[in-house]
Motif scaffolding. Structure first.
Motif, PDB file in Angstrom:
ATOM      1  N   ARG A 153      17.913  14.329  41.299  1.00  0.00           N
ATOM      2  CA  ARG A 153      16.946  13.717  40.934  1.00  0.00           C
ATOM      3  C   ARG A 153      16.834  12.286  41.207  1.00  0.00           C
ATOM      4  N   LYS A 154      17.967  11.413  40.918  1.00  0.00           N
ATOM      5  CA  LYS A 154      17.720  10.185  40.991  1.00  0.00           C
ATOM      6  C   LYS A 154      17.487   9.764  42.340  1.00  0.00           C
ATOM      7  N   GLU A 155      17.946  10.387  43.403  1.00  0.00           N
ATOM      8  CA  GLU A 155      17.944  10.062  44.783  1.00  0.00           C
ATOM      9  C   GLU A 155      16.321  10.497  45.202  1.00  0.00           C
ATOM     10  N   GLN A 156      15.977  11.644  44.646  1.00  0.00           N
ATOM     11  CA  GLN A 156      14.344  12.119  44.814  1.00  0.00           C
ATOM     12  C   GLN A 156      13.355  10.987  44.233  1.00  0.00           C
ATOM     13  N   ILE A 157      13.731  10.673  43.058  1.00  0.00           N
ATOM     14  CA  ILE A 157      12.612   9.620  42.400  1.00  0.00           C
ATOM     15  C   ILE A 157      12.725   8.315  43.099  1.00  0.00           C
ATOM     16  N   ALA A 184      12.658  23.467  54.327  1.00  0.00           N
ATOM     17  CA  ALA A 184      13.820  23.213  53.909  1.00  0.00           C
ATOM     18  C   ALA A 184      14.443  21.696  53.534  1.00  0.00           C
ATOM     19  N   ASP A 185      13.367  20.965  54.298  1.00  0.00           N
ATOM     20  CA  ASP A 185      13.780  19.412  54.346  1.00  0.00           C
ATOM     21  C   ASP A 185      12.936  18.765  53.571  1.00  0.00           C
ATOM     22  N   GLU A 186      13.299  18.116  52.419  1.00  0.00           N
ATOM     23  CA  GLU A 186      12.566  17.413  51.552  1.00  0.00           C
ATOM     24  C   GLU A 186      11.944  16.125  52.223  1.00  0.00           C
ATOM     25  N   GLY A 216       3.791  18.062  46.302  1.00  0.00           N
ATOM     26  CA  GLY A 216       4.756  18.651  47.139  1.00  0.00           C
ATOM     27  C   GLY A 216       5.848  19.267  45.961  1.00  0.00           C
ATOM     28  N   LEU A 217       6.029  20.401  45.904  1.00  0.00           N
ATOM     29  CA  LEU A 217       6.969  21.036  44.934  1.00  0.00           C
ATOM     30  C   LEU A 217       8.478  21.354  45.404  1.00  0.00           C
ATOM     31  N   ILE A 218       9.407  20.488  44.939  1.00  0.00           N
ATOM     32  CA  ILE A 218      10.624  20.191  45.558  1.00  0.00           C
ATOM     33  C   ILE A 218      11.442  21.042  44.483  1.00  0.00           C
ATOM     34  N   GLY A 219      12.246  22.338  45.116  1.00  0.00           N
ATOM     35  CA  GLY A 219      13.073  22.972  44.177  1.00  0.00           C
ATOM     36  C   GLY A 219      12.229  24.215  43.743  1.00  0.00           C
ATOM     37  N   PHE A 220      12.517  25.365  44.202  1.00  0.00           N
ATOM     38  CA  PHE A 220      12.121  26.590  43.740  1.00  0.00           C
ATOM     39  C   PHE A 220      12.747  27.670  42.984  1.00  0.00           C
ATOM     40  N   GLY A 221      13.348  27.310  42.184  1.00  0.00           N
ATOM     41  CA  GLY A 221      14.185  28.211  41.147  1.00  0.00           C
ATOM     42  C   GLY A 221      12.920  28.628  39.912  1.00  0.00           C
TER      43      GLY A 221
END
Length: 362
Positions: free
Chosen positions: A80-84, A57-59, A9-14
């Motif tokens: 990133r901390k919360e996502q990791i 839209a929802d990780e 899953g690719l999170i963030g598409f900038g």
């Protein structure tokens, strides 16, 4: 299953998310199952580039899908901390952009939580995956320089202007410069011992956007690192200055590049050679291939940087910035000039560190 693709899953598409998508698709070992972004325009663009991916839209949807084996985190550092931590909780392997959090305290929290988990994790310190730095290090290990004594690194481009969306990553010397802090430490093979930094508040911006730091490592090797996104921002024809210069007791090796071709000049005790190869960009393809190998082997490749490496580089980059602020920190130029730079970059389609909307136009 043998030869089965790894679902990611690719999170963030900038800007970086788009780079990752292209490289993951090109390698052929990854199934980009999801692309996630909170911005509707980014999701529409992602669907255009990868119609086979689920674009959300929802990780949380990505993390809760048990078939997803890994996530690539391309959001800004404050997420990133919360996502990791979620990746650890849901058992997803992690490729993270750097820095791995928006404060050094949070970065070390992330290091500890991942090191005490069963997931594999790496970070995009892209110079570690470059052919030219490995070529140069091998030259050192072959004894061609004698003893490595001095590491000199310079990277100055027009690059990202202040206030263009990377505030959580810190000033230029942290956002970009931590790559050079990391690679200098990689060459030295130990930690920094002493340092003195001088910064410049170009255009009277609140933070130094140019910084030069010199000092020593614990093993006596000396270094200097120069980095800044200040190199001719309003030049009619933009250019840059980027090199790595390694000086030994008997020989030298140096690298320069034009973002298309990298040139390594080897001047050793038995060999004089010039090697020219494609620059390789951010080497995301190499990193993703090595991480695929790691997942299949169940052990992180020793060629890949760890989240601990990232936290150390970030920590020193902040220390060098703090040291610069402790000395005279001149401010030259005006905020009006900075606004001229920003206005030019809003419409540029060919240049350095372009914003994502410019890349789409191009």
């Amino acid at each position: 299953m043998e030869n089965a693709k790894i679902r990611i899953g690719l999170i963030g598409f900038g800007r970086m998310g788009e780079f990752y998508l292209h490289e993951l698709q090109k390698i052929g070992r990854w199934d980009v199952a999801y692309i996630c972004d909170i911005d509707a325009d980014a999701r529409a663009y992602a669907k255009k580039l990868s119609p086979e991916s689920q674009v959300v839209a929802d990780e949380q949807i990505v993390f809760e899908d048990k078939t997803v084996q890994a996530v690539a985190l391309c959001t800004l550092a404050n997420f990133r901390k919360e996502q990791i931590e979620k990746a650890v909780y849901y058992g997803k392997h992690v490729i993270s952009e750097k820095p791995i959090a928006d404060t050094i305290e949070k970065e070390w929290d992330v290091v500890h939580v991942t090191e005490n988990s069963n997931i594999l994790s790496t970070v995009n310190l892209y110079l570690r995956n470059s052919w030219y730095h490995h070529q140069m290090k091998q030259f050192i290990e072959d004894g061609e320089l004698g003893e490595l004594a001095i590491i000199r690194i310079c990277h100055m481009t027009p690059g990202l202007a202040p206030g263009e969306g990377h505030e959580y990553e810190g000033p230029a010397f942290h956002d970009c410069g931590m790559h050079y802090v990391d690679i200098a430490r990689w060459y030295a093979g130990c930690d920094f011992k002493t340092w003195h930094a001088q910064g410049m508040r170009m255009w009277s911006y609140k933070d130094p956007w140019w910084l030069q730091c010199h000092g020593t490592f614990e093993n006596g090797i000396a270094f200097d690192i120069t980095q800044g996104f200040v190199y001719g921002q309003l030049s009619k024809d933009q250019t840059h200055n980027s090199y790595t210069d390694l000086i030994g007791t008997k020989g030298i090796v140096r690298m320069t590049h034009d973002f298309k071709t990298a040139v390594v000049d080897l001047h050793g005790i038995t060999r004089t050679e010039k090697i020219e190869k494609p620059y390789g960009g951010k080497n995301i393809d190499t990193m993703c291939a090595l991480f695929a190998d790691s997942i299949e082997a169940g052990k992180l490749s020793p060629k890949l940087p760890t989240l601990r490496d990232s936290a150390i580089a970030s920590d020193y980059a902040w220390k060098f910035l703090d040291d610069a602020r402790a000395h005279d920190l001149p401010a030259i130029g005006t905020l009006e000039t900075l606004e001229q730079i920003r206005e030019r970059r809003r419409t540029m389609t060919n240049g350095y560190g372009l914003l994502r909307h410019n890349r789409k136009i191009n």
